[in-house]
Design an enzyme around this catalytic site. Structure first.
Site, PDB file in Angstrom:
ATOM      1  N   HIS A  22       7.813 -30.642 -26.371  1.00  0.00           N
ATOM      2  CA  HIS A  22       7.732 -31.500 -25.187  1.00  0.00           C
ATOM      3  C   HIS A  22       6.401 -31.328 -24.463  1.00  0.00           C
ATOM      4  O   HIS A  22       6.297 -31.631 -23.279  1.00  0.00           O
ATOM      5  CB  HIS A  22       8.908 -31.209 -24.244  1.00  0.00           C
ATOM      6  CG  HIS A  22      10.232 -31.542 -24.868  1.00  0.00           C
ATOM      7  ND1 HIS A  22      10.675 -32.834 -25.041  1.00  0.00           N
ATOM      8  CD2 HIS A  22      11.178 -30.745 -25.416  1.00  0.00           C
ATOM      9  CE1 HIS A  22      11.848 -32.823 -25.646  1.00  0.00           C
ATOM     10  NE2 HIS A  22      12.174 -31.564 -25.891  1.00  0.00           N
ATOM     11  N   LYS A  78       4.469  -9.612 -19.813  1.00  0.00           N
ATOM     12  CA  LYS A  78       3.939  -8.264 -20.101  1.00  0.00           C
ATOM     13  C   LYS A  78       2.513  -8.356 -20.627  1.00  0.00           C
ATOM     14  O   LYS A  78       1.644  -7.603 -20.221  1.00  0.00           O
ATOM     15  CB  LYS A  78       4.784  -7.577 -21.172  1.00  0.00           C
ATOM     16  CG  LYS A  78       5.967  -6.747 -20.885  1.00  0.00           C
ATOM     17  CD  LYS A  78       5.990  -5.698 -19.855  1.00  0.00           C
ATOM     18  CE  LYS A  78       5.913  -6.169 -18.454  1.00  0.00           C
ATOM     19  NZ  LYS A  78       7.116  -6.196 -17.667  1.00  0.00           N
ATOM     20  N   ARG A  99       1.478   1.709  -6.063  1.00  0.00           N
ATOM     21  CA  ARG A  99       1.741   0.682  -5.045  1.00  0.00           C
ATOM     22  C   ARG A  99       0.498  -0.149  -4.726  1.00  0.00           C
ATOM     23  O   ARG A  99       0.586  -1.207  -4.110  1.00  0.00           O
ATOM     24  CB  ARG A  99       2.223   1.349  -3.746  1.00  0.00           C
ATOM     25  CG  ARG A  99       3.493   2.129  -3.890  1.00  0.00           C
ATOM     26  CD  ARG A  99       3.871   2.753  -2.583  1.00  0.00           C
ATOM     27  NE  ARG A  99       4.286   1.752  -1.638  1.00  0.00           N
ATOM     28  CZ  ARG A  99       5.539   1.344  -1.471  1.00  0.00           C
ATOM     29  NH1 ARG A  99       6.497   1.882  -2.183  1.00  0.00           N
ATOM     30  NH2 ARG A  99       5.825   0.428  -0.583  1.00  0.00           N
ATOM     31  N   TRP A 144      -3.680  -1.872  -1.318  1.00  0.00           N
ATOM     32  CA  TRP A 144      -3.651  -3.143  -2.041  1.00  0.00           C
ATOM     33  C   TRP A 144      -4.069  -4.174  -1.005  1.00  0.00           C
ATOM     34  O   TRP A 144      -3.313  -4.472  -0.076  1.00  0.00           O
ATOM     35  CB  TRP A 144      -2.249  -3.425  -2.571  1.00  0.00           C
ATOM     36  CG  TRP A 144      -2.191  -4.579  -3.522  1.00  0.00           C
ATOM     37  CD1 TRP A 144      -2.385  -4.539  -4.868  1.00  0.00           C
ATOM     38  CD2 TRP A 144      -1.897  -5.946  -3.206  1.00  0.00           C
ATOM     39  NE1 TRP A 144      -2.250  -5.798  -5.409  1.00  0.00           N
ATOM     40  CE2 TRP A 144      -1.951  -6.670  -4.406  1.00  0.00           C
ATOM     41  CE3 TRP A 144      -1.606  -6.635  -2.023  1.00  0.00           C
ATOM     42  CZ2 TRP A 144      -1.718  -8.044  -4.469  1.00  0.00           C
ATOM     43  CZ3 TRP A 144      -1.371  -8.002  -2.086  1.00  0.00           C
ATOM     44  CH2 TRP A 144      -1.431  -8.685  -3.297  1.00  0.00           C
ATOM     45  N   GLU A 166       9.593 -12.823 -20.645  1.00  0.00           N
ATOM     46  CA  GLU A 166       9.210 -11.458 -20.283  1.00  0.00           C
ATOM     47  C   GLU A 166       8.084 -10.942 -21.192  1.00  0.00           C
ATOM     48  O   GLU A 166       7.170 -10.263 -20.729  1.00  0.00           O
ATOM     49  CB  GLU A 166      10.458 -10.544 -20.347  1.00  0.00           C
ATOM     50  CG  GLU A 166      10.216  -9.063 -20.131  1.00  0.00           C
ATOM     51  CD  GLU A 166       9.587  -8.722 -18.785  1.00  0.00           C
ATOM     52  OE1 GLU A 166       9.483  -9.593 -17.906  1.00  0.00           O
ATOM     53  OE2 GLU A 166       9.160  -7.557 -18.633  1.00  0.00           O
ATOM     54  N   LYS A 184       2.984  -2.369  -7.748  1.00  0.00           N
ATOM     55  CA  LYS A 184       4.339  -2.305  -8.283  1.00  0.00           C
ATOM     56  C   LYS A 184       5.380  -2.852  -7.326  1.00  0.00           C
ATOM     57  O   LYS A 184       6.329  -3.511  -7.719  1.00  0.00           O
ATOM     58  CB  LYS A 184       4.683  -0.865  -8.645  1.00  0.00           C
ATOM     59  CG  LYS A 184       6.019  -0.797  -9.362  1.00  0.00           C
ATOM     60  CD  LYS A 184       6.025   0.232 -10.429  1.00  0.00           C
ATOM     61  CE  LYS A 184       7.287   0.172 -11.247  1.00  0.00           C
ATOM     62  NZ  LYS A 184       7.214  -0.806 -12.332  1.00  0.00           N
ATOM     63  N   GLU A 237       0.131  -9.307 -17.861  1.00  0.00           N
ATOM     64  CA  GLU A 237      -0.018  -8.232 -16.874  1.00  0.00           C
ATOM     65  C   GLU A 237      -0.951  -7.129 -17.327  1.00  0.00           C
ATOM     66  O   GLU A 237      -1.801  -6.695 -16.571  1.00  0.00           O
ATOM     67  CB  GLU A 237       1.350  -7.566 -16.628  1.00  0.00           C
ATOM     68  CG  GLU A 237       2.234  -8.227 -15.641  1.00  0.00           C
ATOM     69  CD  GLU A 237       3.453  -7.377 -15.350  1.00  0.00           C
ATOM     70  OE1 GLU A 237       4.232  -7.100 -16.287  1.00  0.00           O
ATOM     71  OE2 GLU A 237       3.632  -6.985 -14.194  1.00  0.00           O
ATOM     72  N   ASN A 255       0.660  -0.028   6.244  1.00  0.00           N
ATOM     73  CA  ASN A 255       1.158  -0.754   5.076  1.00  0.00           C
ATOM     74  C   ASN A 255       1.846  -2.011   5.575  1.00  0.00           C
ATOM     75  O   ASN A 255       2.744  -1.924   6.402  1.00  0.00           O
ATOM     76  CB  ASN A 255       2.159   0.129   4.312  1.00  0.00           C
ATOM     77  CG  ASN A 255       2.778  -0.599   3.127  1.00  0.00           C
ATOM     78  OD1 ASN A 255       2.232  -1.586   2.646  1.00  0.00           O
ATOM     79  ND2 ASN A 255       3.915  -0.104   2.668  1.00  0.00           N
ATOM     80  N   GLY A 256       1.415  -3.176   5.100  1.00  0.00           N
ATOM     81  CA  GLY A 256       2.061  -4.423   5.521  1.00  0.00           C
ATOM     82  C   GLY A 256       1.055  -5.381   6.123  1.00  0.00           C
ATOM     83  O   GLY A 256      -0.158  -5.264   5.905  1.00  0.00           O
ATOM     84  N   CYS A 293       0.849  -1.188   0.000  1.00  0.00           N
ATOM     85  CA  CYS A 293       0.000   0.000   0.000  1.00  0.00           C
ATOM     86  C   CYS A 293       0.890   1.245   0.000  1.00  0.00           C
ATOM     87  O   CYS A 293       2.085   1.170   0.243  1.00  0.00           O
ATOM     88  CB  CYS A 293      -0.871   0.027   1.241  1.00  0.00           C
ATOM     89  SG  CYS A 293      -1.771  -1.494   1.492  1.00  0.00           S
TER      90      CYS A 293
HETATM   91  C1  AGP Z   1       6.965  -6.400 -13.656  1.00  0.00           C
HETATM   92  O1  AGP Z   1       6.270  -5.971 -14.769  1.00  0.00           O
HETATM   93  C2  AGP Z   1       6.158  -6.831 -12.553  1.00  0.00           C
HETATM   94  N1  AGP Z   1       5.230  -5.866 -12.142  1.00  0.00           N
HETATM   95  C3  AGP Z   1       6.802  -7.665 -11.469  1.00  0.00           C
HETATM   96  O2  AGP Z   1       7.007  -8.933 -12.012  1.00  0.00           O
HETATM   97  C4  AGP Z   1       8.116  -7.174 -10.839  1.00  0.00           C
HETATM   98  O3  AGP Z   1       9.152  -7.278 -11.753  1.00  0.00           O
HETATM   99  C5  AGP Z   1       8.415  -8.019  -9.590  1.00  0.00           C
HETATM  100  O4  AGP Z   1       7.399  -7.826  -8.660  1.00  0.00           O
HETATM  101  C6  AGP Z   1       9.758  -7.707  -8.976  1.00  0.00           C
HETATM  102  O5  AGP Z   1       9.828  -6.384  -8.551  1.00  0.00           O
HETATM  103  P1  AGP Z   1      11.200  -5.687  -8.194  1.00  0.00           P
HETATM  104  O6  AGP Z   1      12.017  -5.647  -9.432  1.00  0.00           O
HETATM  105  O7  AGP Z   1      10.823  -4.342  -7.702  1.00  0.00           O
HETATM  106  O8  AGP Z   1      11.858  -6.535  -7.149  1.00  0.00           O
END
Ligand code: AGP
Length: 633
Positions: A519, A500, A27, A75, A496, A628, A503, A99-100, A2
């Site tokens: 496979h 993306k 966040r 969050w 990756e 994030k 996500e 937060n946490g 959060c």
């Molecule tokens: C990336 O697009 C993601 N939102 C996520 O996978 C991110 O890379 C992951 O949570 C790791 O975050 P960090 O690099 O801040 O440790």
């Protein structure tokens, strides 16, 4: 995960809180709220959804912030994302944001119920307010002391920021695990937040709280206290070199698109920052660095990371093995921390993290620190917890990344890992009598400086690459599913690319090593399935082409990405996306070392996902269910 904020000072409190919360919204963004004094009382305004939902509630609350205010963007962990569970929570005179996770919340819940009281929300956070309330009413503690004593009673990684109705002008914060940063400016007052970004609008020096720290904020001062002893401590200021204007969209419709385009610049910034510091007498020169010294002395490196950062780490493994002959494992931090990893005394452990706050990556570093194995990290955020907990830190120069889906931070991480591989490889190659390895390293180094130019050519609106990306996205947006396949350096990029797309476009996508398709996953292929084949002209090219043919034989739709002058692949696929480089220059020499292909392929795939997401109308910058900075396990 959060975002929390607190402010006491000259500016209109609602403006500062709302602006700050917008900076923190990446966040978490399922609900939000603020609490501020009005007419001698603390008012709480909260709403499910984004910050824009609470804005109208504060339209006529424009007074100076001298009595203070706090805010939160959530969050959800405990309790559904609705108004009732949104922060701030108020119990008696105490109001707080959190937060946490409070791990011993059941115990506190029992205590609250045993006193015949019922929390209004389902959150663990509200229970903390009860603890403070009990300390004040039953133990007759002062507000600050009550927060301190309550903090010592909770377990888990948390930060709390609290105010009291009878103490206008006072804000108290405590930190254990979840980050908290403060700033004070004589003109404007005191502020604290979950990260430095909202503070940059008011100050460029910030103070990071350590675990177990408390902060007391008033208009004219901030004071740090050790929560365990109750004694005053000092936390020196850290100068942040990001300016607030880098936090804006600069005319782009989304932060993500802006950040995709920024990559040419951030790659150059990272190159220049490193080589300027070293004087760059030799290819891949670095300024003296304890982490790099440790790497020079070892033959084994374990890298831990999560999500996109793990993909960068995987690519780092390929480069470090090839250039530097280092034995490298690239592991998911969430798995590594609960295995029984066999680590050698003389090896190095590296965490890779954009935010520098990811809980699993941080936990591994903290565990390994206890085993006296040198730790280091690559991160984008100076002063972040991972940067401070690691024995040494290397920084990427991507600047603030606001889009939840990582783009420029990913290329920054890749670059830093390649620079390390080049530097370590060069040191080995200097002693190689054939000079072959040194030749390749020198060439890669030279061509690295051309990457930003190629990348701008690829991403520029209307370029052949950008046009092909859009056309391919338009034609395949409704596919039943997507596979991204590649070999060698293109394999982590395939992973990756798929992440993306999942996500931001909420589309089913998987990344595979192209050789793995037969496979099992090949069973999925049918005409309305799309396979994106990463096929640059590299040492794996012929094998990748064979895999492409296998896909074609199963009737799936194919998007292939390759060198602009490739004659073979465009004939075999439905959509060809040209990289903005040819296999050979006019003089017959190769255009670009194959080790550099990921720097073009990754942004092209980012753009592809962006196009599909905008066609589908998703919230590109703040995709559903994500945050994030993943500061909980
Ligand atoms: C990336 O697009 C993601 N939102 C996520 O996978 C991110 O890379 C992951 O949570 C790791 O975050 P960090 O690099 O801040 O440790």
């Amino acid at each position: 995960m959060c975002g929390i904020i607190g402010y006491v000072g000259e500016r209109p409190v609602s403006d500062v809180l709302l602006k700050g919360l917008k900076r923190l919204e990446y966040r978490g963004y399922d609900s939000s709220g603020v609490a501020m004094f009005h007419g001698g009382k603390i008012e709480v305004h909260k709403a499910a959804g984004k910050i824009t939902e609470i804005e109208p509630l504060l339209a006529d609350r424009k007074q100076k912030g001298l009595e203070g205010g706090i805010g939160h963007t959530r969050w959800a962990t405990h309790g559904a994302p609705n108004t009732k569970n949104a922060h701030p929570h108020k119990v008696g005179d105490i109001v707080l944001v959190h937060n946490g996770i409070i791990e011993n919340y059941r115990e506190i819940q029992k205590l609250v119920h045993s006193k015949g009281l019922t929390p209004k929300s389902e959150t663990d956070s509200e229970l903390f307010a009860f603890l403070v309330h009990f300390e004040m009413t039953e133990e007759k503690c002062s507000f600050v002391e009550a927060v301190r004593k309550s903090f010592l009673k909770i377990t888990g990684a948390s930060s709390v920021v609290a105010m009291h109705e009878q103490h206008p002008g006072l804000i108290v914060g405590v930190r254990n695990g979840s980050p908290l940063v403060a700033a004070w400016n004589p003109e404007l007052g005191a502020m604290l937040a979950s990260d430095a970004q909202p503070l940059l609008d008011y100050a460029n020096t910030v103070h990071y709280l350590e675990n177990g720290d408390m902060i007391v904020c008033e208009r004219n001062k901030i004071e740090f206290i050790d929560a365990h002893s109750g004694l005053k401590i000092s936390r020196p200021g850290v100068k942040i070199d990001w300016s607030a204007d880098r936090l804006d969209k600069n005319g782009y419709p989304h932060y993500m698109l802006k950040e995709i385009h920024e990559q040419s610049r951030t790659i150059l910034d990272t190159l220049n920052a490193n080589f300027a510091a070293s004087g760059a007498h030799l290819p891949f020169d670095f300024a003296p660095h304890p982490g790099i010294d440790n790497l020079s002395r070892t033959d084994r490196l374990s890298i831990v990371a999560c999500g996109t950062s793990w993909h960068a780490s995987l690519l780092g493994k390929y480069w470090l093995e090839k250039f530097a002959g280092l034995s490298v494992e690239a592991e998911l931090a969430s798995e590594f921390r609960y295995r029984s990893p066999v680590l050698k005394k003389n090896q190095v452990l590296m965490g890779v993290s954009q935010s520098g706050e990811t809980a699993d990556t941080l936990a591994v570093i903290q565990d390994v620190n206890k085993r006296e194995i040198p730790t280091m990290c690559i991160t984008n955020v100076k002063g972040s917890t991972i940067a401070r907990e690691s024995k040494s830190a290397l920084y990427t120069y991507a600047g603030p990344e606001i889009g939840v889906a990582s783009t420029k931070a990913f290329t920054g991480q890749m670059l830093m890992l390649l620079l390390l591989a080049g530097k370590l490889g060069r040191d080995v190659a200097v002693n190689d009598s054939t000079g072959k390895a040194m030749g390749e390293i020198e060439r890669t180094y030279r061509e690295l400086f051309e990457v930003p130019h190629h990348l701008s050519n690829a991403l520029m609106e209307g370029s052949p690459t950008a046009k092909a990306v859009k056309a391919a996205a338009l034609a395949t947006q409704n596919s039943k599913g997507f596979f991204f396949i590649g070999r060698g350096y293109s394999f982590p990029i395939a992973l990756e690319g798929a992440l993306k797309l999942k996500e931001i476009a909420y589309v089913h996508a998987e990344g595979y090593a192209a050789g793995e398709l037969k496979h099992g996953p090949i069973a999925m292929l049918e005409p309305d399935f799309t396979v994106i084949v990463l096929a640059p002209h590299d040492m794996w090219y012929e094998k990748t082409v064979s895999n492409l043919q296998e896909v074609k034989a199963r009737g799936a739709r194919i998007i292939a990405i390759g060198h602009a002058d490739d004659k073979q692949i465009p004939q075999m696929c439905d959509h060809f996306i040209p990289m903005p480089i040819k296999t050979k220059k006019d003089d017959g020499t190769p255009t670009m070392s194959e080790a550099l292909n990921p720097f073009l392929l990754a942004p092209i795939l980012q753009l592809f996902s962006y196009e599909i997401a905008t066609m589908k109308g998703t919230d590109v910058d703040q995709p559903r269910n994500l945050a994030k900075s993943v500061t909980v396990e």
